[in-house]
Design an enzyme around this catalytic site. Structure first.
Site, PDB file in Angstrom:
ATOM      1  N   SER A 189      41.624  36.749  53.161  1.00 56.89           N
ATOM      2  CA  SER A 189      42.035  36.074  51.934  1.00 56.89           C
ATOM      3  C   SER A 189      42.601  34.679  52.143  1.00 56.89           C
ATOM      4  O   SER A 189      42.464  33.831  51.277  1.00 56.89           O
ATOM      5  CB  SER A 189      43.057  36.928  51.190  1.00 56.89           C
ATOM      6  OG  SER A 189      44.232  37.091  51.963  1.00 56.89           O
ATOM      7  N   HIS A 217      37.598  39.750  48.581  1.00 53.80           N
ATOM      8  CA  HIS A 217      37.031  38.391  48.475  1.00 53.80           C
ATOM      9  C   HIS A 217      35.537  38.344  48.775  1.00 53.80           C
ATOM     10  O   HIS A 217      34.983  37.265  48.956  1.00 53.80           O
ATOM     11  CB  HIS A 217      37.795  37.437  49.392  1.00 53.80           C
ATOM     12  CG  HIS A 217      39.227  37.315  48.990  1.00 53.80           C
ATOM     13  ND1 HIS A 217      39.648  36.457  47.991  1.00 53.80           N
ATOM     14  CD2 HIS A 217      40.330  37.981  49.403  1.00 53.80           C
ATOM     15  CE1 HIS A 217      40.951  36.596  47.826  1.00 53.80           C
ATOM     16  NE2 HIS A 217      41.390  37.512  48.669  1.00 53.80           N
ATOM     17  N   LYS A 248      39.110  39.451  40.997  1.00 51.98           N
ATOM     18  CA  LYS A 248      38.641  38.191  41.579  1.00 51.98           C
ATOM     19  C   LYS A 248      37.242  37.870  41.048  1.00 51.98           C
ATOM     20  O   LYS A 248      37.125  37.528  39.886  1.00 51.98           O
ATOM     21  CB  LYS A 248      38.786  38.268  43.088  1.00 51.98           C
ATOM     22  CG  LYS A 248      40.296  38.217  43.394  1.00 51.98           C
ATOM     23  CD  LYS A 248      40.742  38.574  44.754  1.00 51.98           C
ATOM     24  CE  LYS A 248      42.267  38.488  44.761  1.00 51.98           C
ATOM     25  NZ  LYS A 248      42.879  39.260  45.831  1.00 51.98           N
TER      26      LYS A 248
HETATM   27  C1  LIG Z   1      44.185  40.002  45.833  1.00 48.59           C
HETATM   28  C2  LIG Z   1      44.054  40.950  46.964  1.00 48.59           C
HETATM   29  C3  LIG Z   1      44.429  42.278  46.819  1.00 48.59           C
HETATM   30  C4  LIG Z   1      45.180  42.795  45.631  1.00 48.59           C
HETATM   31  O1  LIG Z   1      44.388  42.894  44.519  1.00 48.59           O
HETATM   32  P1  LIG Z   1      45.099  42.800  43.082  1.00 48.59           P
HETATM   33  O2  LIG Z   1      44.094  43.383  42.168  1.00 48.59           O
HETATM   34  O3  LIG Z   1      45.355  41.356  42.841  1.00 48.59           O
HETATM   35  O4  LIG Z   1      46.352  43.599  43.162  1.00 48.59           O
HETATM   36  C5  LIG Z   1      44.150  43.138  47.854  1.00 48.59           C
HETATM   37  N1  LIG Z   1      43.574  42.710  48.989  1.00 48.59           N
HETATM   38  C6  LIG Z   1      43.243  41.417  49.173  1.00 48.59           C
HETATM   39  C7  LIG Z   1      42.608  40.993  50.439  1.00 48.59           C
HETATM   40  C8  LIG Z   1      43.489  40.498  48.168  1.00 48.59           C
HETATM   41  O5  LIG Z   1      43.198  39.214  48.360  1.00 48.59           O
END
Ligand SMILES: *Cc1c(COP(=O)(O)O)cnc(C)c1O
Length: 399
Positions: A189, A217, A248
């Site tokens: 991330s 991601h 995302k």
């Molecule tokens: C954003 C993210 C999460 C958490 O997801 P949310 O739905 O925002 O709680 C988990 N793992 C990674 C690698 C992330 O970037």
């Protein structure tokens, strides 16, 4: 001020002194390529809305329709008040999308990690994680009570050393055998680089371990059918626990776990962040389902191509402007600055020029590894790329 406030003020002052203070910037518009703060427009290179789906008409309409039919609140935990149809529709779609027997959704990706890891690993087990995995995975691993080992980021020989150690640990328990769980992200991330999933899967087999991969991601961006990096590397069927977020590239909100029917049935019985939390609201799950629908459609491929075109342009312009970037093609472009104070001052200078980019600092990344994290979106234009690269050059040189 109360005694507590005096102490907290002191703590905040210490955070500020290290250039680690975080503040909220109120946004008065939707999250899109341009956001409005204090009545001013800002070019937004900070969101994980990679395909621009968070403002897509199909997602908005799905959310609106879900509100009309199912209302706003979800009532309770799905085990208490009954499980709404939109959740089942989303999960059926997720299982088909990821090619697994079953899927389960959570209110967030964070909750998915917490629920899944603590359900499958306990005090007799070993959890081995990549040094750079997301905080939710670290927190879940700690909470599980399992013995933890961290391997050097993307270092397969270090991973193998940890696996050997786990295999040779004496095992005294009423359980039949020790579980060894390997945890990694597919696209990381904060660095935008990738895990060697095929080699990790080979090691997992060699040591009889299980593998959980967080595709937060990568879902929507990689693989022939945009299922994620596991699809791209042809290892999806070798990963016991596939995790991701719907917040995302999917453009909505929520988290998911995909895997075997027995894994999902176990999570319904054991995952505390599923059992003891109210179900995601119908609007969110309906929008997420529509987001996956777009990703799976021909339009999803067009959006992905658009995103890669922006990424390629942005990357080549940044390199021309003197920034170093990792070789892989990823929508996350970390501009390593090092010092926290410098990252903050560049981010502030960018905001003065109407460009919004976060200064990522400890504890999100290690101390002294502060960076500007640029994220590209299919919604960006070539003119946006020129604007941010010019703003970065000006911000860096202080002109
Ligand atoms: C954003 C993210 C999460 C958490 O997801 P949310 O739905 O925002 O709680 C988990 N793992 C990674 C690698 C992330 O970037």
């Amino acid at each position: 001020m109360s005694g507590l406030d005096v102490e907290l003020r002191r703590e905040l002052a210490a955070i500020q002194k290290d250039a680690l203070l975080r503040e909220l910037h109120r946004v008065d518009s939707s999250q899109s390529r341009c956001i409005e703060i204090d009545g001013r427009p800002f070019l937004n290179f900070s969101s994980n809305d990679y395909l621009g789906l968070s403002n897509h008409p199909a997602l908005k309409e799905a959310a609106t329709r879900a509100v009309a039919k199912f209302g706003v609140g979800a009532g309770s935990s799905r085990l208490v008040c009954g499980s709404l149809a939109p959740h089942h529709e989303l999960e059926e779609m997720l299982a088909v999308f990821k090619g697994t027997e079953a899927a389960i959704s959570f209110p967030t990706g964070y909750a998915a990690a917490l629920g899944a890891i603590t359900s499958v690993a306990g005090k007799d087990d070993v959890v081995i994680l990549d040094k750079l995995v997301h905080a939710c995975i670290v927190d879940a691993a700690r909470l599980s009570g399992a013995k933890l080992r961290v391997f050097i980021h993307n270092d397969l020989s270090d991973l193998e050393r940890k696996l050997e150690w786990a295999r040779d640990l004496p095992f005294v328990s009423s359980k039949s055998r020790r579980r060894i769980l390997i945890l990694t992200e597919s696209i990381f991330s904060m660095d935008g680089d990738l895990a060697a999933l095929r080699d990790i899967a080979d090691l997992k087999d060699k040591y009889g371990a299980w593998l959980m991969v967080d595709e937060a991601h990568a879902t929507g961006l990689f693989g022939e059918n945009r299922r994620g990096l596991a699809e791209e590397f042809g290892v999806a069927d070798r990963i016991e626990i596939q995790m991701g977020t719907l917040s995302k590239a999917c453009g909505a909100a929520g988290g998911y776990i995909c895997g075997s029917r027995s894994l999902i049935d176990l999570l319904v019985n054991r995952a505390r962040s599923f059992i003891f939390s109210t179900a995601p609201v119908p609007a969110a799950v309906a929008a997420a389902r529509a987001g996956i629908g777009v990703i799976q459609s021909a339009e999803g491929e067009i959006l992905r191509q658009r995103l890669w075109a922006i990424v390629d342009l942005l990357k080549s312009e940044l390199i021309k402007a003197g920034w170093a970037l990792p070789p892989i093609r990823s929508a996350i472009l970390p501009l390593l600055v090092g010092k926290e104070t410098e990252a903050v001052s560049i981010a502030t200078a960018l905001r003065a020029r109407g460009v919004f980019v976060p200064a990522i600092r400890y504890p999100t990344v290690a101390r002294g590894k502060a960076r500007l994290r640029l994220t590209a979106s299919a919604a960006h234009t070539a003119a946006d790329v020129t604007e941010i690269v010019n703003a970065l050059t000006a911000a860096k040189t202080g002109n």
